[in-house]
Design an enzyme around this catalytic site. Structure first.
Site, short mmCIF file in Angstrom:
data_model
loop_
_atom_site.label_atom_id
_atom_site.label_comp_id
_atom_site.label_asym_id
_atom_site.label_seq_id
_atom_site.Cartn_x
_atom_site.Cartn_y
_atom_site.Cartn_z
N LEU A 132 -14.62 -14.32 44.52
CA LEU A 132 -14.06 -13.23 44.85
C LEU A 132 -14.39 -12.84 46.30
O LEU A 132 -13.99 -11.56 46.68
CB LEU A 132 -14.28 -12.02 44.11
CG LEU A 132 -15.90 -11.90 43.60
CD1 LEU A 132 -15.91 -10.25 42.85
CD2 LEU A 132 -16.33 -12.98 42.78
N TYR A 133 -15.65 -13.47 46.92
CA TYR A 133 -15.97 -13.34 48.14
C TYR A 133 -15.18 -13.86 49.30
O TYR A 133 -15.42 -14.88 50.02
CB TYR A 133 -17.21 -13.53 48.40
CG TYR A 133 -18.63 -13.09 47.55
CD1 TYR A 133 -17.99 -11.91 46.80
CD2 TYR A 133 -19.63 -13.52 46.94
CE1 TYR A 133 -18.97 -11.16 45.93
CE2 TYR A 133 -20.44 -13.01 46.01
CZ TYR A 133 -20.27 -11.84 45.55
OH TYR A 133 -21.02 -11.24 44.84
N GLY A 134 -13.95 -13.26 49.40
CA GLY A 134 -12.72 -13.67 50.35
C GLY A 134 -11.47 -14.28 49.91
O GLY A 134 -11.54 -14.27 48.55
#
Length: 329
Positions: free
Chosen positions: A56-58
């Site tokens: 979910l980081y990007g």
């Protein structure tokens, strides 16, 4: 609550007393891969070998996993030195978890596809609990993935004490990740997450130990935030809340000045003092090196910080309304 030692092993592997959070390296884009791997290398060189990444980081084509692939392609010998934790089974576009057996398997398979053999996943976490799926079903799937050798272990993220007990009854987690800082101390409540993990012998990992920069000592007024800074939309940075919250940051700064260190180092040391492995993150190598420098808090230091907490109200939720539904309660 008596202080306990910070975890020295997670997922059966030795870890340093401070870890490294990778979120900001890819979440907002704009950092070339060759630049983004520099603070990662600095973290490892300074003893931070527990890395926390996320699908979910990007965006799906440029998140933590893609950066990790680039790093381990450049430094293949570092793969065995890193204990890698990956959060997934979460749709970052809709802010919703999918912890069904199919959703978890698809997320793990995608992580492995992107990593392409450069690094194994030591610990996989569902980023949030999925209310549509019994947690026992999700954990059974993760346990099966451990037995299949696709992941080394699993962890829990944004869970409450009941979640932890139910998960542990199916298959013990290797770690529980919580938000913990001088600004956010909910998990320390008697009988809560920290007590439960101590009872069951589960290592704790603390994200956002600087509360999104509050405890780095760089905010004095709202003007210290750029006009396009995402934090301007977050509750604790709103007018009214900001002016109240800055008081606690100033109290931490007083302790730091007396000790001859930085506010960030004091804040991280406080998390360590709770027996929790902090995972601060930064996009700058010099800030990473600063964060990894261990500072010892005395009993007087801890008492002074507790007095500051007791007399200072933290105003505002830790996340905006759009993220509230799946946070631990």
């Amino acid at each position: 609550m008596s202080p306990v030692n910070v975890p020295t092993t997670i997922a059966g592997k030795a870890v340093g007393p401070i870890g490294f959070g990778m979120m900001n390296l890819t979440l907002f884009g704009g950092i070339p891969l060759d630049e983004a791997i520099k603070p990662m290398k600095t973290a490892l060189d300074n003893g931070a070998n527990f890395w926390n990444a996320g699908t979910l980081y990007g965006p799906p084509d440029a998140n933590s996993l893609h950066l990790l692939k680039h790093y381990f392609t450049a430094y293949p010998s570092d793969a065995s030195r890193i204990v890698l934790s990956v959060k997934g089974a979460y749709n970052a576009a809709t802010h919703t978890p999918d912890c069904s057996p199919e959703g978890i398997r698809a997320s793990v398979d995608e992580c492995l596809r992107v990593l392409d053999g450069t690094k194994t996943i030591d610990l996989f976490e569902c980023a949030r609990v999925d209310p549509k799926v019994p947690i026992e079903t999700s954990i059974a799937t993760l346990a099966a993935l451990v037995r299949e050798g696709k992941i080394g272990s699993y962890g829990l993220s944004e869970v409450n004490a009941e979640h932890i007990r139910r998960a542990h009854a199916v298959y013990p987690p290797a770690a529980v990740e919580v938000e913990l800082s001088l600004f956010t101390r909910t998990v320390l409540a008697q009988g809560g997450v920290v007590d439960t993990c101590r009872e069951l012998g589960i290592p704790l990992v603390g994200y956002s130990p600087l509360d999104r920069g509050w405890l780095a000592g760089s905010f004095k007024t709202l003007d210290d935030l750029a006009a396009d800074d995402f934090r301007r939309g977050w509750p604790r940075f709103q007018p009214g809340a900001f002016e109240s919250n800055v008081r606690l940051a100033e109290e931490v700064e007083k302790v730091a000045k007396r000790k001859g260190c930085t506010s960030a180092q004091v804040a991280i040391a406080w998390v360590v003092k709770q027996g929790v492995l902090p995972i601060p993150g930064s996009t700058k190598s010099e800030r990473v090196a600063e964060n990894m420098k261990m500072v010892e808090l005395t009993g007087d230091d801890v008492a002074e910080l507790q007095a500051a907490v007791d007399k200072t109200e933290v105003v505002g939720d830790r996340y905006p309304a759009a993220f509230q539904e799946y946070l631990s309660k």
